[in-house]
Motif scaffolding. Structure first.
Motif, PDB file in Angstrom:
ATOM      1  N   UNK A 111      47.469  47.523  50.875  1.00 24.42           N
ATOM      2  CA  UNK A 111      48.223  48.484  50.058  1.00 24.42           C
ATOM      3  C   UNK A 111      48.013  48.274  48.563  1.00 24.42           C
ATOM      4  N   UNK A 112      47.545  47.109  48.187  1.00 25.88           N
ATOM      5  CA  UNK A 112      47.284  46.845  46.769  1.00 25.88           C
ATOM      6  C   UNK A 112      45.887  47.320  46.358  1.00 25.88           C
ATOM      7  N   UNK A 113      45.111  47.859  47.306  1.00 25.81           N
ATOM      8  CA  UNK A 113      43.738  48.274  47.031  1.00 25.81           C
ATOM      9  C   UNK A 113      43.604  49.787  47.171  1.00 25.81           C
ATOM     10  N   UNK A 114      42.429  50.287  46.794  1.00 21.53           N
ATOM     11  CA  UNK A 114      42.159  51.726  46.920  1.00 21.53           C
ATOM     12  C   UNK A 114      41.800  52.124  48.348  1.00 21.53           C
ATOM     13  N   UNK A 115      41.757  51.153  49.262  1.00 26.17           N
ATOM     14  CA  UNK A 115      41.442  51.448  50.661  1.00 26.17           C
ATOM     15  C   UNK A 115      42.672  51.887  51.446  1.00 26.17           C
ATOM     16  N   UNK A 116      43.831  51.951  50.806  1.00 32.03           N
ATOM     17  CA  UNK A 116      45.082  52.172  51.526  1.00 32.03           C
ATOM     18  C   UNK A 116      45.119  53.513  52.246  1.00 32.03           C
ATOM     19  N   UNK A 117      44.569  54.575  51.660  1.00 28.92           N
ATOM     20  CA  UNK A 117      44.636  55.893  52.302  1.00 28.92           C
ATOM     21  C   UNK A 117      43.852  55.916  53.602  1.00 28.92           C
ATOM     22  N   UNK A 118      42.681  55.294  53.628  1.00 29.51           N
ATOM     23  CA  UNK A 118      41.869  55.238  54.853  1.00 29.51           C
ATOM     24  C   UNK A 118      42.559  54.425  55.934  1.00 29.51           C
ATOM     25  N   UNK A 119      43.096  53.268  55.556  1.00 26.65           N
ATOM     26  CA  UNK A 119      43.765  52.400  56.519  1.00 26.65           C
ATOM     27  C   UNK A 119      45.052  53.052  57.035  1.00 26.65           C
ATOM     28  N   UNK A 120      45.763  53.779  56.167  1.00 22.36           N
ATOM     29  CA  UNK A 120      46.974  54.483  56.598  1.00 22.36           C
ATOM     30  C   UNK A 120      46.649  55.522  57.660  1.00 22.36           C
ATOM     31  N   UNK A 121      45.540  56.230  57.483  1.00 19.66           N
ATOM     32  CA  UNK A 121      45.116  57.207  58.485  1.00 19.66           C
ATOM     33  C   UNK A 121      44.796  56.524  59.810  1.00 19.66           C
ATOM     34  N   UNK A 122      44.151  55.361  59.724  1.00 22.84           N
ATOM     35  CA  UNK A 122      43.854  54.582  60.929  1.00 22.84           C
ATOM     36  C   UNK A 122      45.132  54.195  61.659  1.00 22.84           C
ATOM     37  N   UNK A 123      46.114  53.710  60.924  1.00 27.28           N
ATOM     38  CA  UNK A 123      47.392  53.326  61.530  1.00 27.28           C
ATOM     39  C   UNK A 123      48.095  54.524  62.157  1.00 27.28           C
ATOM     40  N   UNK A 124      48.053  55.668  61.473  1.00 24.22           N
ATOM     41  CA  UNK A 124      48.698  56.874  61.993  1.00 24.22           C
ATOM     42  C   UNK A 124      48.069  57.302  63.311  1.00 24.22           C
ATOM     43  N   UNK A 125      46.753  57.296  63.378  1.00 19.61           N
ATOM     44  CA  UNK A 125      46.049  57.722  64.597  1.00 19.61           C
ATOM     45  C   UNK A 125      46.380  56.795  65.760  1.00 19.61           C
ATOM     46  N   UNK A 126      46.281  55.498  65.529  1.00 22.81           N
ATOM     47  CA  UNK A 126      46.567  54.552  66.603  1.00 22.81           C
ATOM     48  C   UNK A 126      48.045  54.564  66.977  1.00 22.81           C
ATOM     49  N   UNK A 127      48.915  54.807  66.013  1.00 23.82           N
ATOM     50  CA  UNK A 127      50.334  54.910  66.321  1.00 23.82           C
ATOM     51  C   UNK A 127      50.630  56.095  67.227  1.00 23.82           C
ATOM     52  N   UNK A 128      50.074  57.257  66.903  1.00 25.55           N
ATOM     53  CA  UNK A 128      50.285  58.454  67.725  1.00 25.55           C
ATOM     54  C   UNK A 128      49.681  58.284  69.114  1.00 25.55           C
ATOM     55  N   UNK A 129      48.484  57.712  69.189  1.00 22.42           N
ATOM     56  CA  UNK A 129      47.862  57.484  70.493  1.00 22.42           C
ATOM     57  C   UNK A 129      48.698  56.528  71.347  1.00 22.42           C
ATOM     58  N   UNK A 130      49.255  55.523  70.717  1.00 24.73           N
ATOM     59  CA  UNK A 130      50.078  54.555  71.448  1.00 24.73           C
ATOM     60  C   UNK A 130      51.336  55.212  72.004  1.00 24.73           C
TER      61      UNK A 130
END
Length: 493
Positions: free
Chosen positions: A267-286
């Motif tokens: 979250x302290x980096x500029x990669x947060x938006x990509x990783x957030x999308x990853x978490x959202x997808x895996x969360x919904x699939x779960x």
């Protein structure tokens, strides 16, 4: 030193178990260990000494902050209640010849050691050390799953170890990536979380995404996230119910805790938006897999196990939103789910002792006259089911509601999908309870059913957790809010 106090208490408990001659003596050692751990944790919170300096804790690899002590507090409460529950429950397992008295030292020794390892994991500042303790929790908890006289229990334990440990190898590689990122940016590599949080702003986003993806695989498997969830239903169902409560209420939190820690760095980096999308997808699939798996379930413990998977998906979705308020309610949901699910497994264990004599391990749960035979367990399942599906007056309602509100601003499409899936999961749980708990024997048939005389120690944890969840769902103190706000601040969301 604080860590030394935890270690010494655990060592004393293990010594008492090794020297114990009776089941009660060994069980009392586990109760005492959890109670003392709880008192130390409560004292640390009330004394206002958190976060603690490295010297106070012991060395540079350990650190006690608000998130760590929060998780330890939840774990010790559940371990304490589970140990009280185990006194009558394990004695019945022995009488039913499902557990040998010769295995008691191994059972309670593993139990006491597992609590210590979990505490050390939550207090680990160094992520490599956290990884080691997480792996140890897998091996030790698998022993508790396999302890019963059943080949299926051994199979479930082996599957648990295989999936979790193989997945954790990916996390190990991810940690190496993270170490190299730190070394390339600062010149001196580190895996200490507190240092990484200070350095993270200058980390290259591509490498951060790669490191997180690898680390996520291992911790996702540990917390039952799709597609690494397949071990969870079998392990929870086969384990003794006192152990199932620990697996669902505490062990899953270890994996989510690891994801939260690493995502805080991201979250302290500029990669947060990509990783957030990853978490959202895996969360919904779960949540999707869990909800659909709950629909055909005819076994109570497996239904509760899939509900655990559903709630792990909800936590991922809350993390994906990544606003301070969303993280606040993710943390609240961790506590709400842990206490609610422990109560459900305690209740399920009582019902299993009542009806298991007529059932094979894989048979459909054919429960009749539940309220007449086991009223405490019956109400534990009914009220616990209402709680875990998110009904008002229970804490899961608060966390689910506010996480949904936060998700609405993040992704309206994801909100609609999640609402549909939550409705399916709640419907599946409600249908099972209605169908099963309304079955009544015909005239005269009720007298043929032998009532299991539930020990008071098995009913007490169910009642305590029901009262606790009702309090948490209706009363939120300023101190509680300030504490969770402090956790969010230390995570720098």
């Amino acid at each position: 030193m604080i860590l030394a106090a935890f270690v010494l208490v655990a060592a004393a408990a293990l010594a008492a178990i090794a020297l114990g001659r009776t089941h009660r003596q060994m069980n009392s050692a586990c109760i005492a260990e959890a109670a003392i751990f709880l008192c130390i944790s409560a004292w640390l919170i009330l004394s206002g000494q958190i976060p603690m300096t490295l010297l106070t804790v012991g060395n540079e690899f350990f650190f006690i902050d608000h998130l760590g002590i929060y998780e330890v507090l939840i774990a010790t409460v559940i371990f304490l209640l589970a140990a009280v529950y185990a006194r009558g429950y394990v004695e019945n397992l022995i009488e039913a010849r499902e557990l040998s008295r010769g295995s008691l030292k191994l059972f309670y020794g593993s139990w006491a050691f597992l609590l210590l390892v979990i505490v050390l994991a939550f207090f680990s500042d160094n992520l490599a050390l956290f990884w080691i303790f997480t792996e140890l929790t897998t091996v030790i908890s698998a022993m508790l799953v396999a302890i019963l006289y059943a080949r299926d229990n051994i199979d479930a334990a082996i599957k648990y170890i295989f999936i979790a440990s193989v997945s954790m190898l990916f996390s190990f590689v991810g940690l190496i990536f993270l170490f190299e990122i730190s070394r390339s940016v600062v010149g001196t590599g580190t895996l200490n979380w507190t240092v990484l949080m200070q350095q993270a702003g200058s980390f290259p986003p591509g490498m951060v995404i790669a490191a997180f993806a690898l680390i996520f695989i291992g911790f996702a498997a540990k917390s039952g996230i799709f597609p690494f969830h397949t071990w969870l239903p079998e392990a929870h169902v086969r384990a003794p119910s006192a152990v199932s409560a620990i697996l669902s209420g505490v062990l899953l939190n270890v994996g989510i805790y690891g994801i939260i820690r690493v995502f805080a760095i991201v979250h302290q980096t500029t990669a947060v938006s990509t990783v957030s999308l990853l978490l959202l997808i895996f969360g919904l699939l779960t949540v999707f897999i869990a909800a659909l798996s709950m629909l055909p379930q005819k076994k109570l413990k497996k239904l509760i196990a899939f509900s655990s998977i559903e709630n792990m998906g909800i936590l991922l979705i809350g993390l994906a939103v990544a606003t301070p308020l969303a993280i606040f309610w993710v943390l609240f949901h961790v506590m709400a789910h842990a206490f609610t699910k422990a109560g459900l497994f305690f209740s399920a264990g009582i019902l299993h002792r009542q009806y298991h004599s007529t059932l094979s391990p894989d048979a459909v749960d054919d429960m009749r006259d539940v309220f007449a035979l086991q009223p405490v367990a019956a109400w534990g399942i009914v009220l616990g089911g209402l709680a875990i599906t998110g009904m008002p007056l229970f804490p899961v309602f608060l966390s689910k509601f506010f996480l949904l509100v936060q998700l609405a601003g993040f992704s309206p499409v994801a909100l609609v999908i999640l609402l549909v899936l939550l409705f399916i999961a709640a419907g599946a749980f409600g249908y099972f309870v209605l169908r099963t708990f309304t079955q009544v024997s015909g005239p005269g048939a009720h007298a043929e059913i032998v009532r299991y005389q539930t020990p008071a120690g098995m009913n007490l944890p169910v009642i305590v957790l029901l009262v606790l969840t009702l309090i948490l769902g209706t009363v939120i103190t300023s101190g509680e809010v300030a504490f969770l706000d402090q956790v969010v601040a230390e995570l720098m969301f």
